[in-house]
Design a protein around this motif. Structure first.
Motif, PDB file in Angstrom:
ATOM      1  N   THR A 207       9.757   8.858 -10.967  1.00 21.09           N
ATOM      2  CA  THR A 207      11.082   8.312 -11.072  1.00 21.09           C
ATOM      3  C   THR A 207      11.431   7.351 -12.133  1.00 21.09           C
ATOM      4  O   THR A 207      12.378   7.048 -12.856  1.00 21.09           O
ATOM      5  CB  THR A 207      11.417   7.710  -9.594  1.00 21.09           C
ATOM      6  N   LEU A 208      10.325   6.505 -12.569  1.00 24.04           N
ATOM      7  CA  LEU A 208      10.582   5.399 -13.449  1.00 24.04           C
ATOM      8  C   LEU A 208      10.437   6.197 -14.789  1.00 24.04           C
ATOM      9  O   LEU A 208      11.281   5.823 -15.603  1.00 24.04           O
ATOM     10  CB  LEU A 208       9.174   4.632 -13.468  1.00 24.04           C
ATOM     11  N   VAL A 209       9.975   7.259 -14.891  1.00 23.83           N
ATOM     12  CA  VAL A 209       9.868   8.202 -16.203  1.00 23.83           C
ATOM     13  C   VAL A 209      11.245   8.534 -16.443  1.00 23.83           C
ATOM     14  O   VAL A 209      11.787   8.687 -17.526  1.00 23.83           O
ATOM     15  CB  VAL A 209       8.823   9.116 -16.086  1.00 23.83           C
ATOM     16  N   GLU A 210      11.968   9.153 -15.204  1.00 23.40           N
ATOM     17  CA  GLU A 210      13.273   9.862 -15.261  1.00 23.40           C
ATOM     18  C   GLU A 210      14.232   8.783 -15.721  1.00 23.40           C
ATOM     19  O   GLU A 210      15.139   8.984 -16.462  1.00 23.40           O
ATOM     20  CB  GLU A 210      13.702  10.657 -13.898  1.00 23.40           C
ATOM     21  N   ARG A 211      13.992   7.556 -15.322  1.00 27.53           N
ATOM     22  CA  ARG A 211      14.937   6.558 -15.696  1.00 27.53           C
ATOM     23  C   ARG A 211      14.611   5.949 -16.992  1.00 27.53           C
ATOM     24  O   ARG A 211      15.464   4.910 -17.472  1.00 27.53           O
ATOM     25  CB  ARG A 211      14.786   5.492 -14.739  1.00 27.53           C
ATOM     26  N   GLY A 212      13.765   6.316 -17.760  1.00 29.28           N
ATOM     27  CA  GLY A 212      13.538   5.830 -19.149  1.00 29.28           C
ATOM     28  C   GLY A 212      12.930   4.508 -19.096  1.00 29.28           C
ATOM     29  O   GLY A 212      12.910   3.758 -20.182  1.00 29.28           O
ATOM     30  N   MET A 213      12.290   4.056 -17.914  1.00 29.62           N
ATOM     31  CA  MET A 213      11.291   2.877 -17.958  1.00 29.62           C
ATOM     32  C   MET A 213      10.099   3.025 -18.250  1.00 29.62           C
ATOM     33  O   MET A 213       9.279   1.833 -18.215  1.00 29.62           O
ATOM     34  CB  MET A 213      11.750   2.423 -16.457  1.00 29.62           C
ATOM     35  N   VAL A 214       9.550   4.252 -18.522  1.00 31.44           N
ATOM     36  CA  VAL A 214       8.190   4.359 -19.043  1.00 31.44           C
ATOM     37  C   VAL A 214       8.411   5.034 -20.473  1.00 31.44           C
ATOM     38  O   VAL A 214       8.357   6.047 -20.780  1.00 31.44           O
ATOM     39  CB  VAL A 214       7.407   5.146 -18.242  1.00 31.44           C
ATOM     40  N   PRO A 215       8.430   4.235 -21.576  1.00 29.39           N
ATOM     41  CA  PRO A 215       9.287   4.729 -22.760  1.00 29.39           C
ATOM     42  C   PRO A 215       7.807   5.455 -23.771  1.00 29.39           C
ATOM     43  O   PRO A 215       8.059   6.202 -24.687  1.00 29.39           O
ATOM     44  CB  PRO A 215       9.592   3.508 -23.630  1.00 29.39           C
ATOM     45  N   SER A 216       6.622   5.296 -23.202  1.00 28.61           N
ATOM     46  CA  SER A 216       5.462   5.747 -23.972  1.00 28.61           C
ATOM     47  C   SER A 216       4.401   6.207 -23.042  1.00 28.61           C
ATOM     48  O   SER A 216       4.360   5.672 -21.870  1.00 28.61           O
ATOM     49  CB  SER A 216       5.034   5.038 -25.315  1.00 28.61           C
TER      50      SER A 216
ATOM     51  N   ASP B 161       0.855  -1.174  -0.020  1.00 34.89           N
ATOM     52  CA  ASP B 161       0.001  -0.208   0.040  1.00 34.89           C
ATOM     53  C   ASP B 161       0.996   1.064   0.029  1.00 34.89           C
ATOM     54  O   ASP B 161       1.176   1.861   1.047  1.00 34.89           O
ATOM     55  CB  ASP B 161      -1.080  -0.220   1.385  1.00 34.89           C
ATOM     56  N   SER B 162       1.379   1.616  -1.092  1.00 30.81           N
ATOM     57  CA  SER B 162       2.296   2.686  -1.359  1.00 30.81           C
ATOM     58  C   SER B 162       1.907   3.510  -2.542  1.00 30.81           C
ATOM     59  O   SER B 162       1.234   2.954  -3.427  1.00 30.81           O
ATOM     60  CB  SER B 162       3.591   2.286  -0.971  1.00 30.81           C
ATOM     61  N   GLU B 163       2.765   4.548  -2.803  1.00 30.81           N
ATOM     62  CA  GLU B 163       2.757   5.476  -3.869  1.00 30.81           C
ATOM     63  C   GLU B 163       3.434   4.802  -5.060  1.00 30.81           C
ATOM     64  O   GLU B 163       3.660   5.407  -6.259  1.00 30.81           O
ATOM     65  CB  GLU B 163       2.931   6.819  -3.651  1.00 30.81           C
ATOM     66  N   ALA B 164       4.344   3.754  -4.641  1.00 27.40           N
ATOM     67  CA  ALA B 164       5.307   3.216  -5.790  1.00 27.40           C
ATOM     68  C   ALA B 164       4.464   2.250  -6.549  1.00 27.40           C
ATOM     69  O   ALA B 164       3.500   1.952  -6.376  1.00 27.40           O
ATOM     70  CB  ALA B 164       6.321   2.341  -5.092  1.00 27.40           C
ATOM     71  N   VAL B 165       4.951   2.420  -7.940  1.00 27.79           N
ATOM     72  CA  VAL B 165       4.353   1.571  -9.020  1.00 27.79           C
ATOM     73  C   VAL B 165       5.517   0.792  -9.697  1.00 27.79           C
ATOM     74  O   VAL B 165       6.821   1.007  -9.650  1.00 27.79           O
ATOM     75  CB  VAL B 165       3.633   2.298  -9.897  1.00 27.79           C
ATOM     76  N   HIS B 166       5.223  -0.293 -10.370  1.00 27.77           N
ATOM     77  CA  HIS B 166       6.098  -1.181 -10.996  1.00 27.77           C
ATOM     78  C   HIS B 166       5.335  -1.675 -12.294  1.00 27.77           C
ATOM     79  O   HIS B 166       4.240  -1.740 -12.450  1.00 27.77           O
ATOM     80  CB  HIS B 166       6.411  -2.402 -10.272  1.00 27.77           C
ATOM     81  N   ARG B 167       6.242  -1.516 -13.497  1.00 28.59           N
ATOM     82  CA  ARG B 167       5.914  -1.907 -14.762  1.00 28.59           C
ATOM     83  C   ARG B 167       5.876  -3.452 -14.800  1.00 28.59           C
ATOM     84  O   ARG B 167       5.050  -3.937 -15.519  1.00 28.59           O
ATOM     85  CB  ARG B 167       7.066  -1.733 -15.819  1.00 28.59           C
ATOM     86  N   ARG B 168       6.711  -4.299 -14.105  1.00 28.00           N
ATOM     87  CA  ARG B 168       6.805  -5.675 -14.259  1.00 28.00           C
ATOM     88  C   ARG B 168       6.922  -6.045 -12.830  1.00 28.00           C
ATOM     89  O   ARG B 168       7.429  -5.591 -12.033  1.00 28.00           O
ATOM     90  CB  ARG B 168       7.927  -6.211 -15.212  1.00 28.00           C
TER      91      ARG B 168
END
Length: 787
Positions: free
Chosen positions: A421-430, A201-208
């Motif tokens: 953070t994920l966007v800044e690291r290029g892990m959200v490409p679109s 239960d946090s504001e963190a998200v993950h792509r996989r």
């Protein structure tokens, strides 16, 4: 999921069986087609792939059978006869429902285990009844308190909600919910799915998830070519050296068999031949040694003949001597400095750990982590091989060996961190990937209005499961089912606390809106992201009309009132700007139209309340004035075609700015890089899209992408200060020149039109053109103009 969702079709068109029939034929063709010609001869598709294809065929059979016997009503919110709208339907491609619900089918293993523990029959109805008993409720209370459960489909949250209501003292609400669920208790699974660990239960998200990373790495097999080379270096070349040295014992003046072999030599030769048989049986990756024309094959064949007492004829003796001479000439005699140096280098190369071995190491590191979520720190998982790991087990991995990038990327995709953070690291490409992640955030945000922690956790899990629900193909502007229509969500609506959820929703909406606009300028906000923005806006109690992109091939020919509301927001922001001039919009007329239709809707609502009009008249389902305006601007009159629909939809996007104005005026975004920076980056997107038109046999979708990015360019320019706007426009021609020559030539008319509009003129005067994406004839961006 909202009004005018992306799956819409004109009345009557949705009932056609043509599309399902085509999909069934494609599925059957896939099932019966032979394996790719690149696979080994005689092989067929894998069992898993075939099973998936068979299931796809069965689903399309179910669609066609349901249409034929009347069990399915395509285009309806309740497509399956006997199932209410809140039941999650099984939906296949194109938005077609089968006759099944997602929560039905054979009992899941966890249901069988729960029935066994409860001592009841392995039937859903019996398990449902047990959960309403004191022991059953006690088990549900334990799950609520621990959070050790998952919800693959929303229905799996239903009985947990009943238990929460009972414990909260809302017996009436619990009984009312049970009454709604009970008719489907034998068919649908309402029991929760236990989990080893609680949901985060946090504001963190993950792509996989960690489990996704494990699955990907487990599926990676050793590289056949690399392992064959390793076998050649470690097995066959050393054996070839032994054969060569053995033959050189018979040489004089560099010519083998100048001396007659003695019995000891023959015995050692027999041992080498037996050794070869053992190696050939154990090491099968290389086949070159089996070729009788290769040096190793010649040496081995000659030895077999000699050991058998058969003298070599002149031809085979010549082949043997030539092979020995060439091997010595190329590498030196075995044991010589030159030969030893070469073999030492090759041994170092062969000792390098394979990607497969390193993947196995990383899998061991991942095995102790929770598999259903992401991981907050990936650094230890992709660190160099430690000294302990190098000496533990049969790893063959030297300490300090780095993990290859290909393996690191798999693990890094499971990083759990704040979205920006994920966007800044290029892990959200679109923007599409961004849309996949947002429901994780929205689930937490929308649950904040529940003061009870266990209920917040439950409603967040329910929301995540609900967002996996696939959109139905709907007709006549019917809206998709929304999460607050689920009976168990309605049952706890009274347990929300008024303002508690508004502030988090407003914060999340603002952050997400800014992130989407500044991270992906020149890109349409995808429908899944638009729907999540709409959910947050409703949670925040903001009048923010977010509108979806409509599909031209199934467009109903009309728009809901929120499209006009969005155009009104654009009018408030853009009246008198470059945007209004470039696209020749009369935003004052748009504002008047919105005011007039709002007045008519208000009168209809009052009449409905007074009983003077039917209930459905309280809220107009369409905006005829906005629809007519879009058709006029698109210069479309009568007749139906995909291109004509596309032109009308594009005009709606132009008038509404496709949510950009709503984000600015209603949500209050102000992207940090500044509007001039977004304008530059949007134009770069335009140039990249335009470059892809060249030699493209089907350029229409690329042209539309260029037009969408161009529209955002004009929007961002319109919000710039005059000096910044002039500076950007002046530099666009130079930016275009940095791309292939045909890009600048294609965009020259659009740039001329933009400059003319900036000076107060018409964009389509003289040499200028207004860049639009849809056309019913050839587009002026294609073919290439003369450069």
């Amino acid at each position: 999921m909202d009004d005018n969702a992306d799956q819409q079709r004109p009345a009557g068109a949705g009932t056609s069986a043509h599309y399902p029939q085509r999909q069934l034929a494609l599925a059957q063709a896939f099932l019966t087609s032979p394996a790719d010609s690149h696979t080994n001869a005689g092989t067929r598709r894998s069992t898993e792939t075939r099973r998936s294809a068979e299931a796809r065929v069965a689903r399309w059979h179910a669609v066609l059978a349901g249409i034929a016997d009347g069990r399915l009503t395509i285009g309806s919110r309740t497509p399956v006869a006997g199932l209410p709208a809140w039941v999650t339907p099984e939906v296949v491609r194109g938005g077609f429902a089968t006759s099944a619900a997602s929560a039905e089918g054979p009992l899941q293993p966890y249901e069988c285990e729960a029935a066994a523990l409860a001592g009841v029959a392995a039937e859903r109805g019996a398990l449902f009844a047990y959960c309403l008993t004191e022991p059953g409720l006690s088990r549900l209370y334990d799950l609520l308190d621990s959070g050790h459960y998952e919800t693959a489909v929303p229905e799996e949250a239903a009985l947990l909600t009943v238990a929460w209501l009972v414990r909260a003292g809302d017996a009436a609400g619990a009984l009312e919910l049970v009454d709604v669920l009970e008719p489907f208790a034998d068919r649908l699974r309402f029991t929760p799915r236990p989990s080893a660990l609680p949901a985060p239960d946090s504001e963190a998200v993950h792509r996989r998830t960690v489990g996704d990373a494990v699955t990907t790495l487990t599926g990676r097999r050793p590289n056949a070519a690399v392992e064959a080379q390793r076998e050649a270096l470690t097995v066959w070349q050393p054996f070839g050296d032994q054969l060569l040295a053995h033959w050189l014992e018979t040489a004089e003046a560099g010519r083998v068999l100048e001396r007659t072999p003695d019995s000891a030599w023959l015995e050692r030769g027999a041992m080498l031949l037996r050794r070869y048989d053992e190696l050939a049986a154990a090491h099968t990756r290389c086949t070159k040694h089996r070729d009788p024309k290769e040096n190793l094959g010649i040496l081995r064949g000659a030895l077999a003949e000699t050991a058998a007492g058969r003298p070599l004829d002149a031809r085979h003796l010549g082949l043997l001597r030539h092979a020995v001479a060439s091997m010595v000439r190329r590498r030196g005699r075995p044991g010589s400095d030159r030969h030893t140096e070469l073999r030492t280098r090759q041994a170092v190369q062969a000792a390098q750990p394979s990607h497969h071995d390193l993947a196995q190491l990383v899998l061991r590191r991942l095995s102790g982590l929770r598999q259903e979520t992401g991981v907050a720190d990936v650094a230890p998982l992709v660190a160099d091989v430690s000294a302990h790991e190098a000496h533990t087990g049969n790893t063959r991995l030297p300490a300090g060996t780095p993990v290859p990038a290909a393996i690191r990327q798999v693990v890094e995709a499971a990083l759990s961190a704040p979205l920006d953070t994920l966007v800044e690291r290029g892990m959200v490409p679109s923007a599409e990937v961004l849309a996949e992640l947002v429901p994780q955030l929205v689930a937490v945000t929308t649950s904040q209005s529940y003061p009870d922690e266990t209920l917040r956790t439950l409603m967040a899990a329910n929301y995540r499961a609900f967002r996996n629900r696939r959109s139905l193909l709907l007709s006549d502007l019917t809206g998709q089912v929304r999460v607050d229509e689920l009976p168990w969500v309605r049952a706890v609506a009274g347990h929300r606390v008024g303002e508690d959820g508004r502030a988090p929703a407003r914060t999340a909406l603002h952050q997400l809106g800014e992130l989407a606009v500044q991270a992906f300028p020149g890109t349409l906000l995808p429908n899944p992201l638009v729907r999540e923005l709409g959910v947050l806006a409703r949670q925040a109690k903001l009048d923010a009309p977010f509108v979806e992109e409509l599909a031209a091939d199934i467009f109903t020919g009309t728009f809901t009132p929120k499209y006009l509301a969005a155009a009104r927001a654009a009018a408030e922001l853009l009246s008198g700007t470059l945007y209004e001039r470039y696209y020749a919009i009369d935003y004052a007329a748009v504002h008047d139209l919105a005011t007039a239709e709002a007045g008519e809707a208000y009168k209809a609502g009052k009449a409905g309340k007074a009983g003077k009009a039917p209930a459905r008249g309280r809220r107009p389902r369409s905006s005829p004035g906005f629809t007519e305006l879009c058709a006029q601007r698109a210069e479309v009159s009568g007749g139906w075609s995909v291109a004509s629909n596309g032109k009308i939809i594009e005009q709606a996007q132009i008038l509404t700015t496709h949510n950009l104005a709503t984000l600015v005026t209603r949500v209050g975004i102000s992207p940090e890089p500044g509007w001039d920076d977004l304008a530059w980056r949007s134009f770069t997107t335009v140039c990249h899209a335009t470059a892809r038109i060249h030699d493209n046999p089907r350029p229409l979708s690329t042209i539309k992408d260029a037009a969408y990015a161009w529209r955002q360019l004009v929007f961002h320019l319109s919000l710039c200060e005059p000096a910044a706007q002039a500076r950007v426009i002046a530099g666009l021609r130079g930016e275009a020149a940095r791309h292939p020559a045909h890009v600048a030539a294609r965009l020259a008319p659009a740039l001329a039109g933009l400059r003319q509009a900036a000076r107060g003129g018409a964009a389509d005067a003289d040499a200028g053109r207004r860049l639009l994406g849809w056309t019913t004839g050839p587009h002026w961006l294609h073919p290439a103009p003369r450069t």
